[in-house]
Design an enzyme around this catalytic site. Structure first.
Site, PDB file in Angstrom:
ATOM      1  N   GLU A  44      -2.058   2.729  -0.023  1.00 40.83           N
ATOM      2  CA  GLU A  44      -1.066   4.144  -0.285  1.00 40.83           C
ATOM      3  C   GLU A  44       0.186   3.457   0.116  1.00 40.83           C
ATOM      4  OE1 GLU A  44      -2.388   8.099   1.000  1.00 40.83           O
ATOM      5  OE2 GLU A  44      -0.632   8.130   2.212  1.00 40.83           O
ATOM      6  N   LYS A  73     -11.365   4.939   3.906  1.00 43.19           N
ATOM      7  CA  LYS A  73     -10.066   5.852   3.766  1.00 43.19           C
ATOM      8  C   LYS A  73      -9.030   5.101   4.287  1.00 43.19           C
ATOM      9  CE  LYS A  73      -7.771   9.410   3.237  1.00 43.19           C
ATOM     10  NZ  LYS A  73      -6.688   9.509   3.988  1.00 43.19           N
ATOM     11  N   HIS A 125      -7.830   2.929   1.900  1.00 40.33           N
ATOM     12  CA  HIS A 125      -7.150   3.856   0.804  1.00 40.33           C
ATOM     13  C   HIS A 125      -5.622   3.884   1.294  1.00 40.33           C
ATOM     14  CE1 HIS A 125      -5.459   7.788  -0.362  1.00 40.33           C
ATOM     15  NE2 HIS A 125      -6.090   7.625  -1.343  1.00 40.33           N
ATOM     16  N   ASN A 126      -5.257   4.146   2.584  1.00 44.25           N
ATOM     17  CA  ASN A 126      -3.973   4.538   3.163  1.00 44.25           C
ATOM     18  C   ASN A 126      -3.300   3.383   3.158  1.00 44.25           C
ATOM     19  OD1 ASN A 126      -4.983   7.341   3.361  1.00 44.25           O
ATOM     20  ND2 ASN A 126      -4.133   7.540   5.274  1.00 44.25           N
ATOM     21  N   SER A 129      -8.853  12.613   0.738  1.00 49.79           N
ATOM     22  CA  SER A 129      -7.649  12.382   0.606  1.00 49.79           C
ATOM     23  C   SER A 129      -7.176  13.217  -0.599  1.00 49.79           C
ATOM     24  CB  SER A 129      -7.733  10.919  -0.098  1.00 49.79           C
ATOM     25  OG  SER A 129      -6.378  10.596  -0.660  1.00 49.79           O
TER      26      SER A 129
HETATM   27  C1  6PG Z   1      -4.355  11.114   1.789  1.00 54.23           C
HETATM   28  C2  6PG Z   1      -3.254  10.624   2.956  1.00 54.23           C
HETATM   29  C3  6PG Z   1      -3.110  11.474   4.052  1.00 54.23           C
HETATM   30  C4  6PG Z   1      -2.233  11.093   4.983  1.00 54.23           C
HETATM   31  C5  6PG Z   1      -0.658  11.053   4.723  1.00 54.23           C
HETATM   32  C6  6PG Z   1       0.326  10.556   5.681  1.00 54.23           C
HETATM   33  O1  6PG Z   1      -5.090  10.612   1.466  1.00 54.23           O
HETATM   34  O2  6PG Z   1      -4.331  12.191   1.782  1.00 54.23           O
HETATM   35  O3  6PG Z   1      -3.209   9.347   3.036  1.00 54.23           O
HETATM   36  O4  6PG Z   1      -4.239  11.180   4.740  1.00 54.23           O
HETATM   37  O5  6PG Z   1      -2.462  11.348   6.526  1.00 54.23           O
HETATM   38  O6  6PG Z   1      -0.493  10.343   3.343  1.00 54.23           O
HETATM   39  O7  6PG Z   1       0.118   9.206   6.199  1.00 54.23           O
HETATM   40  P1  6PG Z   1       1.295   8.854   7.026  1.00 54.23           P
HETATM   41  O8  6PG Z   1       1.728   9.727   7.934  1.00 54.23           O
HETATM   42  O9  6PG Z   1       0.774   7.534   7.952  1.00 54.23           O
HETATM   43  O10 6PG Z   1       2.368   8.304   6.048  1.00 54.23           O
END
Ligand code: 6PG
Length: 465
Positions: free
Chosen positions: A189, A182, A185-186, A128
């Site tokens: 996010e 991960k 994490h997303n 990430s």
């Molecule tokens: C990270 C992000 C990355 C992710 C983008 C786009 O941790 O660096 O999570 O892995 O691919 O943020 O994600 P989306 O296209 O699903 O918004």
């Protein structure tokens, strides 16, 4: 040139940045890309670091350039390309060689690939931090065999982001554990971003603030409990001017959010685990709704736009609502990680997850330090049971309630904040309402219930006769 200590396949944005990061930390690296011209361009971009890089054109040359046992990082698109790459490599590799998948793989795929690795070592690595993170220090979440981690750790720790000197890279369990961390994490996010977008919506639509004022508000919040990378970039995005129109760039961006799917995976896996992550689910749903632009425009014409000028909310209350929403969202995310660890036998150290997220990754924030501490002090407890986060909630749940209620009264959609509030209210209600559900289930299906007074199981109501 000496044999390379590590190889990297896939010189896209993330792969190229990671390769340069590895070279910069003094490791000799061999690289290979399906389109050879990309490798040539990469070597030019590498500048002085090119001295540590062995470019290769044929896959066999790439494998031959690596010291044995080999270690190879795949930075190719998730899904079939990973399987194709592994299949192409396999005949060229020897027992004990290590494959590291650094893409955003679905953890089920990583489980399967790790199980099929045979005499190869396999590591599923969540990376990430976007391009900048990959280049100057990402946060990395590993899963697979312990032996695979032990082999990869010296290089991964060297190139990782650091928090107070501690590398933000760790091992979280077998098989797909790292990619699962991960994924969550997303999911977080997505939720963090949605909570912020809702606050932005109230400032813009409810309070009629312009982008400069909004940028200032987020800048101020970034020096308090909400201090984080996402708060920081929100201020920067709000302040940015469009070179074409000369106005705020936010005004020319279409209001439909993209998604590659990792947030959705979090919501799906949460359901498999019977884990409650309503804030993350609301964030995924909000992205899905955002895509329906034409339909939203039609319905606004049909029902009228929400009235603006909401004077009863202060900026401090919105900040409080965001703090409470964020704490509740992370509570759910960590609870889900704990549930997954138990279900899959990963023995994931949740405190270590929080530590790895303190720097380098997209959700890095000041709060994660306290989270790491809380999860270490009381493993197994909910985050909101820890004194520091219970205090955050005591101080801010009234603001969350006020903001959600006022937004609802004025027709401003705040799905993630609402989900956070509903979760909080449900979780702090000792006597819930599922006794009615159980009564209904027993009425129509004789499913049985547990008696509150005696604890007797499989009881039936008088309607049974
Ligand atoms: C990270 C992000 C990355 C992710 C983008 C786009 O941790 O660096 O999570 O892995 O691919 O943020 O994600 P989306 O296209 O699903 O918004």
């Amino acid at each position: 040139m000496a044999e390379a200590q590590i190889g990297l396949i896939g010189l896209g944005t993330m792969g190229a940045a990671l390769a340069l990061n590895i070279a910069e930390h003094g490791f000799d690296i061999a690289v290979w890309n399906r389109t050879a011209s990309r490798t040539v361009d990469f070597m030019t971009e590498a500048g002085a670091l090119a001295a540590r890089v062995t470019p290769t054109e044929a896959l066999a040359d790439f494998v031959a350039a690596l010291e044995t046992p080999r270690a190879i990082i795949l930075m190719v698109p998730a899904g079939a390309p990973v399987d194709e790459q592994i299949a192409a490599l396999r005949p060229l590799l020897a027992p004990g060689d290590l494959i590291i998948d650094g893409g955003n793989a679905n953890f089920h795929d990583t489980n399967a690939r790790a199980a099929a690795a045979g005499d190869l070592l396999y590591l599923g690595l969540g990376v990430s931090g976007g391009e900048e993170g990959a280049r100057f220090g990402p946060s990395m979440m590993a899963g697979g065999s312990q032996a695979a981690w032990d082999r990869a750790a010296p290089i991964l720790r060297a190139i990782a982001a650091r928090y107070d000197g501690t590398p933000c890279a760790d091992f979280f369990g077998e098989g797909g554990a790292g990619h699962f961390v991960k994924t969550v994490h997303n999911g977080i996010e997505y939720a963090d971003m949605q909570l912020i977008a809702e606050a932005y919506g109230i400032l813009r639509d409810g309070m009629g603030q312009g982008t400069d004022a909004i940028a200032g508000t987020f800048q101020r919040w970034n020096s308090g409990a909400l201090e984080s990378y996402l708060t920081e970039i929100t201020a920067a995005v709000a302040a940015a001017q469009d070179p074409v129109t000369g106005g705020p760039v936010l005004e020319v961006i279409v209001d439909a959010a993209g998604q590659k799917g990792t947030g959705r995976w979090t919501a799906i896996e949460a359901q498999h685990l019977a884990s409650a992550v309503p804030v993350i689910e609301a964030a995924v749903t909000a992205r899905n709704l955002s895509a329906q632009r034409d339909r939203r425009a039609g319905l606004e014409a049909l029902f009228g736009a929400a009235p603006s000028h909401l004077t009863t909310i202060s900026r401090d209350q919105i900040e409080g609502a965001l703090i409470a929403g964020k704490v509740l969202c992370y509570t759910q995310g960590f609870e889900m990680l704990g549930a997954a660890s138990r279900a899959h036998g990963w023995d994931t150290d949740l405190s270590a997850v929080a530590r790895v997220w303190r720097a380098g990754c997209i959700i890095r924030s000041a709060m994660l330090g306290d989270m790491a501490e809380a999860l270490m002090t009381a493993p197994g407890a909910l985050l909101i049971e820890a004194p520091v986060f219970a205090d955050h909630l005591r101080e801010n749940h009234a603001s969350l309630r006020h903001v959600v209620a006022e937004a609802a009264r004025h027709g401003i959609a705040v799905p993630a904040l609402s989900a956070a509030l509903a979760y909080f209210d449900a979780m702090r209600t000792a006597r819930g309402t599922a006794n009615m559900i159980q009564g209904q289930r027993d009425y129509f299906g004789r499913h049985g219930f547990v008696r509150l007074d005696t604890g007797a199981e499989d009881q039936h109501g008088p309607w049974a006769d």
